[in-house]
Every structure is written in structure tokens, then in C-alpha cells.
Design a protein around this motif. Structure first.
Motif, short mmCIF file in Angstrom:
data_model
loop_
_atom_site.label_atom_id
_atom_site.label_comp_id
_atom_site.label_asym_id
_atom_site.label_seq_id
_atom_site.Cartn_x
_atom_site.Cartn_y
_atom_site.Cartn_z
N SER A 1 -1.57 4.77 -11.81
CA SER A 1 -2.84 4.21 -11.38
C SER A 1 -2.69 3.69 -9.96
O SER A 1 -1.85 2.84 -9.69
CB SER A 1 -3.25 3.07 -12.31
N LEU A 2 -3.49 4.21 -9.04
CA LEU A 2 -3.52 3.75 -7.66
C LEU A 2 -4.87 3.09 -7.41
O LEU A 2 -5.89 3.77 -7.32
CB LEU A 2 -3.31 4.91 -6.68
N SER B 1 0.85 -1.18 0.00
CA SER B 1 0.00 0.00 0.00
C SER B 1 0.89 1.23 0.00
O SER B 1 1.65 1.46 0.93
CB SER B 1 -0.90 -0.01 1.24
N GLY B 2 0.81 2.04 -1.04
CA GLY B 2 1.75 3.13 -1.25
C GLY B 2 2.96 2.58 -1.96
O GLY B 2 4.03 2.40 -1.36
N THR C 1 -11.09 -1.54 1.21
CA THR C 1 -9.79 -2.16 1.42
C THR C 1 -9.04 -2.23 0.11
O THR C 1 -9.50 -1.79 -0.92
CB THR C 1 -9.96 -3.58 1.98
N GLY C 2 -7.85 -2.80 0.15
CA GLY C 2 -7.03 -2.94 -1.05
C GLY C 2 -7.59 -3.98 -2.00
O GLY C 2 -8.47 -4.76 -1.66
N ASN D 1 -7.22 5.43 -0.64
CA ASN D 1 -6.57 4.79 -1.78
C ASN D 1 -5.09 5.17 -1.83
O ASN D 1 -4.74 6.30 -2.13
CB ASN D 1 -7.28 5.23 -3.07
N ASN D 2 -4.23 4.21 -1.55
CA ASN D 2 -2.79 4.44 -1.62
C ASN D 2 -2.12 3.63 -2.71
O ASN D 2 -0.90 3.67 -2.85
CB ASN D 2 -2.14 4.06 -0.27
N GLY D 3 -2.89 2.90 -3.47
CA GLY D 3 -2.30 2.03 -4.48
C GLY D 3 -1.93 0.71 -3.87
O GLY D 3 -1.51 0.62 -2.72
#
Length: 405
Positions: free
Chosen positions: A150-151, A103-104, A219-220, A131-133
Motif C-alpha cells: 500500500s502506497l 516518500s518511497g 501531498t503526503g 504517490n510514492n508511499g
């Protein structure tokens, strides 16, 4: 890739190659890892990356020096299975690295890979605030030096060499749709059911604005086995603020209810639902996968099969799938809103994906799937038989029929 006028390539399982004008020459040197994923050149120095390390060569691959490991503090944080998946430079010789399972996931170096920093991700105007990618997603630099990344599918851009990124899309373009609901009376009113992110409902009074429906904390990508995915919604035809939604994993989830048009949701108590579609058959009957409600959603009755196709001209008729074993599934049919089911045992429809019932003939259904390709089933309820036509091909996931044709 053209690196300083020399054609180069990196390959999984075999390593680094340089084209000498007549053939490809392997240039792995003393690097023991043969899985390479990134290659770039800056000021005559060649850089390559494996999942875990970055190397440089000042003599076009004759020898290599490790300059960075993913385990170093300026590459953190990352998960145990985090990997370096992309490596490139912009026109100012700034190095960019992307990590997977992180994430990030962006790292930036202004000293040719000796040290890295995380850029600032500005999310004040983002559609998805958390949203951190996550994972290796598209990342490119334009001719004028603007960076685009794109994240989690939402596009961000940087105009300051990667120091900071800002949202650059509506947000809807960053969502992956799982299903839709359309208000036929008000075309600007619709639900978008999304993978991992609950549901979105448009603002019909201010199109094309949208409202994000926080059914769960988002979530991711693919986190928790898709348990935040909304697979279907249905809306009371007499009260557009009354919404039922199926949200959960790929195989089982739960039914939630909203009395305010999708802004907030409460539990119905159903936690083991399986549904790819939900639909009001009339004012009181709601088809919801392996459940049917006969009292407008006040309660839900379990079914011996999963309702998968509904006849639009006669919604008392619906088709379901009954699991016999992990490899065998039978077609079922009801003509009384699921109060009784007729089972057809002649055909195994294992691998089915979506059903479409013929507009004119409710005894004909179209089914796409994994194992049987695309099938046209003709059901004969009186004799209890069903025949199949169609063609065998790989992975037909869905089809749709024009409603009035």
C-alpha cells in the motif's frame, strides 16, 4: 514468528525473545537498543531490526552482528525521523524493509541485507501520479510470490521479486473519505471529499469512472497539518457545474469555487472558514460553517457560530456551535437562515463532532462527540431551554438518519 522451526518474538522496550519449549528467553546479546520492530529468518540466519539498524545472528540469538544502518547511503533518502518499521523475506530469500516518514519507503536486498536498492515504482497508470508511499503501510507476499504494498493507500503489486511495482487498484480504494455529496437526480454523479487529496467527482456518463479534482497540489499523508483535505462540498441545485468546496486544515481553511463541475477552482476570498458541512438551503442561501452566503456564493457573511446541523424539511432552521472558551461551547439555533441566532447556555457541548436534525421534528437534534458521548437534545425555542438525553461513551464521530423515515 516461526523462524526455522523456532518460535521467536521482538518487543518494544524489552527486545528479542526465543521460545525454548517451556519459557521465553531474552536474546538481546550486546545490542544496547531494546526497541525492536522486525524479525525474520532466512537460511538458518535470524535477522532483527530496530528503528535505526538491522542485525543478524547465525546462532539463533546467542550473538549479533550489525549489518545495516538507516544512515547508510543505500537506505537514503529519508527524513530526520525516518525509521525502519518492517522486515521480512519472500520465498526467494529476498529481504524487504519498509521505512516510516519517507516518500518511497520500500528497500530491497538480494544479498541478505548487505546492500539495498529502491524498487522502480511505475505510476503511468496510477490514480495519483505523485504517490510514492509515505509511512509504514501494509506489505505482504502471496503464496505464488507476488508482492502487494500500500502506497498512500493505493495498492501496488510486484511480480518480479520487488524490482518494480505497478498499480493494482482503481485508485478510489486508496483514498480516505472525509465527506460525500450525492446527486439525487443522477445516482452515478457524486463527490468524494478526501483527506489530503482534495476531491473526486465521478464521471456520470461513464460510470464507474472518476475525475480527480486538483484543488491543490497533492501531498503526503497528514502533510501540512491536513491543509489539502477537502471537508465538504455543495453543488448548486439548479446548476450542477457550480460547486463550492471547503478545503484546509482540521480547524480552519478556505472556500473555493468551481464553475466547471469541480475540474478547476478559484478563490472566493474566504480564508478562515471552519466547516464540516456545506449546503444550499435554497437558490441563494449557502450554509458554510462559520459563514453564510445570501446571494448564491457571490459573497459570504461571517457568523458568530459554526453551522453544524440543518433541518432538511425546513432549511431556514439550522443549529450551530458557539465557542465560549477552549473548553466551553454553546448550542445556537436560527429559524431565519442565520440572520439571528438564539443561544442556549445551559449545556456545554465541548467535544461535539457531527449534528443530525430529526427528520420529523426540527427541535430535536442528535449529536456525537468526544466528551458527552451520544446526545439527543430537545430544544424549546419559546422558553430558551434545551434538555439532553443519551448515553456517555467514547468518541461518537457521526450518525445518519434515513431521509424519509
Amino acid at each position: 514468528k516461526n523462524c526455522g522451526g523456532v518460535l521467536t518474538a521482538v518487543c518494544r522496550n524489552s527486545g528479542i525473545y526465543v521460545y525454548d519449549g517451556s519459557d521465553w528467553v531474552q536474546k538481546n546479546g550486546d545490542i544496547s537498543d531494546s526497541n525492536f520492530f522486525g524479525i525474520a529468518e532466512s537460511q538458518g540466519t535470524l535477522f532483527v531490526s530496530t528503528f535505526t539498524n538491522i542485525y543478524k545472528s547465525e546462532n539463533m540469538g546467542e550473538s549479533w552482528q550489525q549489518i545495516k544502518s538507516i544512515s547508510e547511503s543505500d537506505m537514503a533518502p529519508h527524513s530526520a525521523d525516518g525509521k525502519i518499521t518492517r522486515l521480512f523475506f519472500d520465498s526467494n530469500n529476498t529481504m524487504f524493509v519498509q521505512l516510516s516518514s519517507v516518500s518511497g519507503n520500500i528497500r530491497v536486498s538480494y544479498d541478505l541485507g548487505n546492500t539495498f536498492k529502491k524498487p522502480e515504482i511505475n505510476k503511468n497508470n496510477a490514480f495519483i501520479k505523485d504517490n510514492n508511499g509515505y509511512g509504514a503501510e501494509p506489505f505482504t507476499v502471496s503464496k505464488n510470490g507476488v508482492l502487494y504494498v500500500s502506497l498512500d493507500g493505493e495498492i501496488y503489486k510486484s511480480a518480479d521479486g520487488g524490482k518494480s511495482f505497478y498499480p493494482h487498484s482503481s485508485g478510489i480504494s486508496g483514498m480516505r473519505a472525509a465527506n460525500f455529496w450525492f446527486n439525487e437526480d443522477t445516482p452515478d454523479d457524486m463527490f468524494i471529499c478526501t483527506v489530503d487529496r482534495g476531491a473526486i467527482r465521478t464521471d456520470a456518463e461513464n460510470p464507474p469512472c472518476v475525475d480527480y479534482s486538483p484543488m491543490e497540489d497533492s501531498t503526503g499523508i497528514r502533510k501540512d497539518s491536513g491543509s489539502k483535505t477537502c471537508n465538504a462540498v455543495c453543488v448548486d441545485p439548479n446548476n450542477k457545474n457550480s460547486v463550492f468546496a471547503y478545503i484546509g486544515g482540521w480547524n480552519s481553511g478556505y472556500i473555493k469555487y468551481s464553475a466547471d463541475g469541480g475540474k478547476t477552482y478559484t478563490s472566493t476570498g474566504i480564508t478562515d472558514c471552519t466547516a464540516s458541512e456545506m449546503e444550499f438551503a435554497n437558490d441563494s442561501v449557502i450554509y458554510s460553517g462559520n459563514y453564510i452566503s445570501y446571494d448564491g456564493g457571490a459573497s459570504f457573511t461571517p457568523q458568530p457560530c459554526v453551522v453544524s446541523g440543518i433541518a432538511q424539511q425546513s432549511k431556514n432552521i439550522a443549529y450551530g456551535v458557539k465557542k465560549i472558551s477552549d473548553t466551553e461551547y454553546h448550542l445556537t439555533r436560527t429559524d431565519d437562515y442565520g440572520r439571528t441566532w438564539q443561544e442556549f447556555t445551559q449545556l456545554n457541548i465541548n467535544g461535539y463532532q457531527r449534528f443530525t436534525v430529526d427528520i420529523d421534528d426540527a427541535n430535536v437534534i442528535y449529536v456525537g462527540g468526544y466528551t458527552n458521548g451520544y446526545s439527543v437534545y430537545t430544544v424549546q425555542p419559546e422558553s430558551g431551554t434545551v434538555t439532553r438525553e443519551g448515553f456517555s461513551t467514547n468518541n461518537v464521530f457521526a450518525d445518519i438518519a434515513e431521509k424519509y423515515n
